[in-house]
Design a protein around this motif. Sequence first.
Motif, short mmCIF file in Angstrom:
data_model
loop_
_atom_site.label_atom_id
_atom_site.label_comp_id
_atom_site.label_asym_id
_atom_site.label_seq_id
_atom_site.Cartn_x
_atom_site.Cartn_y
_atom_site.Cartn_z
N GLU A 9 0.83 -1.20 0.00
CA GLU A 9 0.00 0.00 0.00
C GLU A 9 0.86 1.26 0.00
O GLU A 9 0.52 2.25 -0.65
CB GLU A 9 -0.93 -0.01 1.22
CG GLU A 9 -1.95 -1.13 1.19
CD GLU A 9 -2.61 -1.37 2.52
OE1 GLU A 9 -2.01 -1.03 3.56
OE2 GLU A 9 -3.74 -1.89 2.53
N LEU A 10 1.97 1.22 0.72
CA LEU A 10 2.88 2.37 0.77
C LEU A 10 3.50 2.62 -0.61
O LEU A 10 3.58 3.77 -1.07
CB LEU A 10 3.96 2.13 1.82
CG LEU A 10 4.87 3.30 2.15
CD1 LEU A 10 4.05 4.46 2.71
CD2 LEU A 10 5.93 2.89 3.13
N VAL A 11 3.92 1.57 -1.28
CA VAL A 11 4.49 1.71 -2.63
C VAL A 11 3.43 2.25 -3.58
O VAL A 11 3.71 3.12 -4.42
CB VAL A 11 5.06 0.35 -3.12
CG1 VAL A 11 5.38 0.39 -4.60
CG2 VAL A 11 6.26 -0.05 -2.30
N THR A 12 2.20 1.79 -3.44
CA THR A 12 1.12 2.27 -4.29
C THR A 12 0.88 3.75 -4.08
O THR A 12 0.68 4.51 -5.04
CB THR A 12 -0.17 1.48 -4.00
OG1 THR A 12 0.08 0.09 -4.16
CG2 THR A 12 -1.30 1.90 -4.92
N LEU A 13 0.91 4.22 -2.83
CA LEU A 13 0.73 5.64 -2.53
C LEU A 13 1.86 6.48 -3.11
O LEU A 13 1.62 7.58 -3.64
CB LEU A 13 0.62 5.86 -1.02
CG LEU A 13 -0.67 5.41 -0.36
CD1 LEU A 13 -0.56 5.55 1.15
CD2 LEU A 13 -1.85 6.20 -0.89
N VAL A 14 3.09 5.99 -3.05
CA VAL A 14 4.24 6.74 -3.59
C VAL A 14 4.12 6.84 -5.11
O VAL A 14 4.32 7.92 -5.69
CB VAL A 14 5.58 6.08 -3.17
CG1 VAL A 14 6.74 6.65 -3.94
CG2 VAL A 14 5.78 6.22 -1.68
N VAL A 15 3.79 5.74 -5.76
CA VAL A 15 3.64 5.75 -7.22
C VAL A 15 2.50 6.68 -7.63
O VAL A 15 2.62 7.46 -8.58
CB VAL A 15 3.41 4.31 -7.76
CG1 VAL A 15 2.99 4.32 -9.22
CG2 VAL A 15 4.67 3.49 -7.58
N LEU A 16 1.40 6.64 -6.90
CA LEU A 16 0.27 7.51 -7.19
C LEU A 16 0.64 8.99 -7.00
O LEU A 16 0.27 9.84 -7.81
CB LEU A 16 -0.91 7.13 -6.30
CG LEU A 16 -2.23 7.83 -6.57
CD1 LEU A 16 -2.74 7.47 -7.96
CD2 LEU A 16 -3.25 7.45 -5.53
N ALA A 17 1.40 9.28 -5.94
CA ALA A 17 1.84 10.66 -5.70
C ALA A 17 2.76 11.15 -6.82
O ALA A 17 2.66 12.30 -7.26
CB ALA A 17 2.54 10.76 -4.35
#
Length: 149
Positions: A9-17
């Motif tokens: 989930e953290l990686v997904t948030l970084v990629v989305l940002a």
Amino acid sequence: MFNDIGPLELVTLVVLAVLVFGPEKLPKMIQDVTRTIRKIREFSESAKADIREELGPEFKNFEFEDLNPKTFIRKQLDNDELGLKEIRNGFDLKKEMAEVTDAVHSRDTDSSSSSPSSSSGSSGGSIDMTKKPEKTDPDERPPFDADAT
């Protein structure tokens, strides 16, 4: 704060940002967010200090976490001004539940024969907990219960 966020989930948030703000604006956005969080924390701490100052010296040990009902009750029960620890240590829940279970299943145990509840029970040492209809005359009216009406 983010204890329940997993690595995926953290990686997904970084990629989305990175996709939303772009790689050149992302460091500025991170700085703005951290600055805002820092200001909110400072405001919160100053508000707590002001409230403590207004309450006076008798509330110097006051913690705002104590306003949570669970924390308040836990703190009061651990205080032991009422002698609750002595009561809590003298009560064995497993033993009491075993005695109740044995009484319900009409079993006679060694520990239940020494308890005061079994001495006032029936003559066999076990308690009959089954519902049996009382036999009355068909012409006799049942007793009046003022509390039931």
